[in-house]
Write a protein that holds these residues in place. Structure first.
Motif, PDB file in Angstrom:
ATOM      1  N   ILE A   1       1.150  -0.966  -0.379  1.00 54.58           N
ATOM      2  CA  ILE A   1      -0.070  -0.245   0.057  1.00 54.58           C
ATOM      3  C   ILE A   1       0.812   0.818   0.077  1.00 54.58           C
ATOM      4  O   ILE A   1       1.769   1.171   0.650  1.00 54.58           O
ATOM      5  CB  ILE A   1      -0.853  -0.075   0.725  1.00 54.58           C
ATOM      6  CG1 ILE A   1      -2.261  -1.412   1.506  1.00 54.58           C
ATOM      7  CG2 ILE A   1      -1.913   1.525   1.471  1.00 54.58           C
ATOM      8  CD1 ILE A   1      -2.532  -1.554   0.018  1.00 54.58           C
ATOM      9  N   GLY A   2       0.666   2.125  -1.245  1.00 55.73           N
ATOM     10  CA  GLY A   2       0.868   3.379  -0.899  1.00 55.73           C
ATOM     11  C   GLY A   2       2.440   3.585  -2.206  1.00 55.73           C
ATOM     12  O   GLY A   2       3.300   4.172  -2.650  1.00 55.73           O
ATOM     13  N   TRP A   3       3.065   1.687  -2.598  1.00 56.03           N
ATOM     14  CA  TRP A   3       4.240   1.494  -3.522  1.00 56.03           C
ATOM     15  C   TRP A   3       3.288   2.464  -4.744  1.00 56.03           C
ATOM     16  O   TRP A   3       1.905   2.555  -5.006  1.00 56.03           O
ATOM     17  CB  TRP A   3       3.900   0.624  -3.339  1.00 56.03           C
ATOM     18  CG  TRP A   3       5.200  -0.542  -2.909  1.00 56.03           C
ATOM     19  CD1 TRP A   3       4.822   0.129  -1.429  1.00 56.03           C
ATOM     20  CD2 TRP A   3       6.507  -1.429  -2.672  1.00 56.03           C
ATOM     21  NE1 TRP A   3       5.599  -0.481  -0.185  1.00 56.03           N
ATOM     22  CE2 TRP A   3       6.726  -1.074  -1.515  1.00 56.03           C
ATOM     23  CE3 TRP A   3       7.023  -1.220  -4.595  1.00 56.03           C
ATOM     24  CZ2 TRP A   3       8.178  -1.943  -1.443  1.00 56.03           C
ATOM     25  CZ3 TRP A   3       8.080  -2.251  -3.641  1.00 56.03           C
ATOM     26  CH2 TRP A   3       9.114  -2.346  -2.271  1.00 56.03           C
ATOM     27  N   THR A   4       4.067   2.459  -6.087  1.00 57.46           N
ATOM     28  CA  THR A   4       3.739   2.773  -7.228  1.00 57.46           C
ATOM     29  C   THR A   4       3.660   1.971  -8.233  1.00 57.46           C
ATOM     30  O   THR A   4       4.915   1.113  -8.232  1.00 57.46           O
ATOM     31  CB  THR A   4       4.153   3.662  -7.778  1.00 57.46           C
ATOM     32  OG1 THR A   4       5.736   4.292  -6.872  1.00 57.46           O
ATOM     33  CG2 THR A   4       3.809   5.439  -6.880  1.00 57.46           C
ATOM     34  N   LEU A   5       2.727   1.517  -9.269  1.00 55.25           N
ATOM     35  CA  LEU A   5       3.189   0.943 -10.357  1.00 55.25           C
ATOM     36  C   LEU A   5       3.052   1.978 -11.497  1.00 55.25           C
ATOM     37  O   LEU A   5       2.184   2.351 -12.066  1.00 55.25           O
ATOM     38  CB  LEU A   5       2.496  -0.444 -10.859  1.00 55.25           C
ATOM     39  CG  LEU A   5       2.403  -1.723 -12.282  1.00 55.25           C
ATOM     40  CD1 LEU A   5       4.232  -1.908 -11.512  1.00 55.25           C
ATOM     41  CD2 LEU A   5       1.547  -1.890 -12.329  1.00 55.25           C
ATOM     42  N   THR A   6       4.751   2.051 -12.542  1.00 56.98           N
ATOM     43  CA  THR A   6       4.228   3.020 -13.462  1.00 56.98           C
ATOM     44  C   THR A   6       4.671   1.879 -14.936  1.00 56.98           C
ATOM     45  O   THR A   6       5.325   0.778 -14.703  1.00 56.98           O
ATOM     46  CB  THR A   6       5.887   3.561 -13.024  1.00 56.98           C
ATOM     47  OG1 THR A   6       4.990   4.518 -12.355  1.00 56.98           O
ATOM     48  CG2 THR A   6       5.540   4.964 -14.637  1.00 56.98           C
ATOM     49  N   HIS A   7       3.697   2.377 -16.364  1.00 54.45           N
ATOM     50  CA  HIS A   7       4.009   1.851 -17.120  1.00 54.45           C
ATOM     51  C   HIS A   7       3.841   2.577 -18.499  1.00 54.45           C
ATOM     52  O   HIS A   7       4.054   3.704 -18.421  1.00 54.45           O
ATOM     53  CB  HIS A   7       2.677   0.823 -17.484  1.00 54.45           C
ATOM     54  CG  HIS A   7       3.174   0.344 -18.924  1.00 54.45           C
ATOM     55  ND1 HIS A   7       2.328   0.081 -19.991  1.00 54.45           N
ATOM     56  CD2 HIS A   7       3.987  -0.252 -19.863  1.00 54.45           C
ATOM     57  CE1 HIS A   7       2.342  -0.496 -20.987  1.00 54.45           C
ATOM     58  NE2 HIS A   7       3.242  -0.643 -20.912  1.00 54.45           N
ATOM     59  N   HIS A   8       5.847   2.266 -18.875  1.00 58.70           N
ATOM     60  CA  HIS A   8       6.021   3.680 -19.982  1.00 58.70           C
ATOM     61  C   HIS A   8       5.604   3.006 -21.116  1.00 58.70           C
ATOM     62  O   HIS A   8       6.437   2.333 -21.286  1.00 58.70           O
ATOM     63  CB  HIS A   8       7.788   3.846 -19.613  1.00 58.70           C
ATOM     64  CG  HIS A   8       8.436   4.177 -18.412  1.00 58.70           C
ATOM     65  ND1 HIS A   8       7.828   5.715 -18.376  1.00 58.70           N
ATOM     66  CD2 HIS A   8       8.854   4.132 -17.300  1.00 58.70           C
ATOM     67  CE1 HIS A   8       8.142   5.874 -16.952  1.00 58.70           C
ATOM     68  NE2 HIS A   8       8.915   4.596 -16.510  1.00 58.70           N
ATOM     69  N   SER A   9       5.185   3.278 -21.378  1.00 60.62           N
ATOM     70  CA  SER A   9       4.236   2.492 -22.980  1.00 60.62           C
ATOM     71  C   SER A   9       4.776   3.758 -24.120  1.00 60.62           C
ATOM     72  O   SER A   9       5.098   4.990 -23.861  1.00 60.62           O
ATOM     73  CB  SER A   9       3.122   2.253 -22.987  1.00 60.62           C
ATOM     74  OG  SER A   9       1.781   3.193 -22.560  1.00 60.62           O
ATOM     75  N   PRO A  10       4.440   3.037 -25.592  1.00 55.16           N
ATOM     76  CA  PRO A  10       4.982   3.810 -26.663  1.00 55.16           C
ATOM     77  C   PRO A  10       3.764   5.240 -26.814  1.00 55.16           C
ATOM     78  O   PRO A  10       3.499   6.291 -27.396  1.00 55.16           O
ATOM     79  CB  PRO A  10       4.070   3.281 -27.883  1.00 55.16           C
ATOM     80  CG  PRO A  10       4.371   1.860 -27.291  1.00 55.16           C
ATOM     81  CD  PRO A  10       4.434   1.599 -25.996  1.00 55.16           C
ATOM     82  N   ASP A  11       2.809   5.423 -26.031  1.00 52.26           N
ATOM     83  CA  ASP A  11       1.708   6.604 -26.034  1.00 52.26           C
ATOM     84  C   ASP A  11       1.916   7.433 -24.923  1.00 52.26           C
ATOM     85  O   ASP A  11       1.563   8.166 -24.732  1.00 52.26           O
ATOM     86  CB  ASP A  11      -0.179   5.472 -25.301  1.00 52.26           C
ATOM     87  CG  ASP A  11      -0.437   4.988 -26.746  1.00 52.26           C
ATOM     88  OD1 ASP A  11       0.112   5.069 -27.821  1.00 52.26           O
ATOM     89  OD2 ASP A  11      -0.960   3.894 -26.416  1.00 52.26           O
ATOM     90  N   GLY A  12       3.137   6.817 -24.061  1.00 49.17           N
ATOM     91  CA  GLY A  12       3.461   7.739 -22.745  1.00 49.17           C
ATOM     92  C   GLY A  12       3.554   7.293 -22.018  1.00 49.17           C
ATOM     93  O   GLY A  12       3.101   5.815 -21.949  1.00 49.17           O
ATOM     94  N   SER A  13       3.005   7.546 -20.401  1.00 51.48           N
ATOM     95  CA  SER A  13       3.505   6.025 -18.754  1.00 51.48           C
ATOM     96  C   SER A  13       2.538   7.471 -18.098  1.00 51.48           C
ATOM     97  O   SER A  13       1.863   8.102 -18.383  1.00 51.48           O
ATOM     98  CB  SER A  13       4.607   7.696 -18.471  1.00 51.48           C
ATOM     99  OG  SER A  13       5.807   7.485 -19.001  1.00 51.48           O
ATOM    100  N   VAL A  14       1.836   6.522 -17.717  1.00 59.60           N
ATOM    101  CA  VAL A  14       0.939   6.378 -16.496  1.00 59.60           C
ATOM    102  C   VAL A  14       1.550   5.604 -15.153  1.00 59.60           C
ATOM    103  O   VAL A  14       2.247   4.458 -15.718  1.00 59.60           O
ATOM    104  CB  VAL A  14      -0.466   5.717 -17.032  1.00 59.60           C
ATOM    105  CG1 VAL A  14      -1.457   4.790 -16.221  1.00 59.60           C
ATOM    106  CG2 VAL A  14      -0.926   6.829 -17.779  1.00 59.60           C
TER     107      VAL A  14
END
Length: 211
Positions: A21-34
């Protein structure tokens, strides 16, 4: 840093789930990052857990769950939604933490386009399928290493959450009474079903189910 994070994830799922809880998951994709900050998780203890995908042993579908820790286990739920799990525990033990909900803290506009312009901000990653859609996760991400600095990155918070609650798991017919669902207390991005208590009063001991 990755070795330290791996040590955290290499513990049993019921111990890792509240810690995420409180960690982040980031996806860097060709469309951008979320980036999604995790606000709700749920533990599954492999062959010691009748609600786990790995309860009956290894299959082609659940192979990633058997480790190593720090990988992403992605599966298609009801033929509609991709759900994401962080693999935990020692290699060969088959355990994982389902990422049930989160708050989009980076790439909000992109997440909004993926989820729909009318979806409320608090609901962009509210629920495991919605979280997967906001991050654009598919089966091609199954087995991705979350700690190697690739396109998917799991990172700890700068400070721990104020309070974490626990309660019964959702949407399972077996062992649903096990209090292995955890959430950021009072947070609006968490699933609507919140019956539970603050962590520390949890009566379920992971050792009681085979750990």
């Amino acid at each position: 840093m990755s070795a330290d994070l791996l040590a955290v994830l290499a513990r049993p799922a019921p111990l890792v789930a509240p810690a995420l809880i409180g960690w982040t998951l980031t996806h860097h994709s060709p469309d951008g990052s979320v980036t999604v900050e995790l606000t709700e998780t749920e533990a599954y203890a492999g062959q010691a857990d009748p609600a786990s995908h790995a309860w009956r042993g290894p299959t082609a579908r659940n192979a990633v769950m058997f480790g190593p820790a720090g990988r992403l286990y992605v599966y298609l739920s009801h033929g509609l939604h991709y759900c994401a799990n962080v693999v935990t525990g020692p290699e060969g033990a088959a355990s994982a933490v389902l990422l049930r909900a989160g708050r989009v803290v980076g790439g909000v506009d992109l997440a909004q386009r993926r989820r729909g312009e009318r979806v409320a901000l608090r609901s962009l990653a509210r629920g495991p399928g919605n979280l997967g859609q906001a991050l654009a996760l598919t089966r091609q991400h199954n087995g991705a290493d979350l700690l190697d600095g690739g396109s998917l990155v799991l990172a700890p918070p700068t400070r721990p959450p104020a309070a974490v609650s626990s309660g019964p798991r959702v949407g399972v017919s077996r062992a649903s009474e096990w209090r292995w669902r955890y959430w950021l207390t009072g947070d609006p991005t968490v699933s609507a079903y919140r019956r539970g208590r603050v962590v520390g009063d949890d009566p379920v001991d992971p050792l009681d189910v085979g750990w």
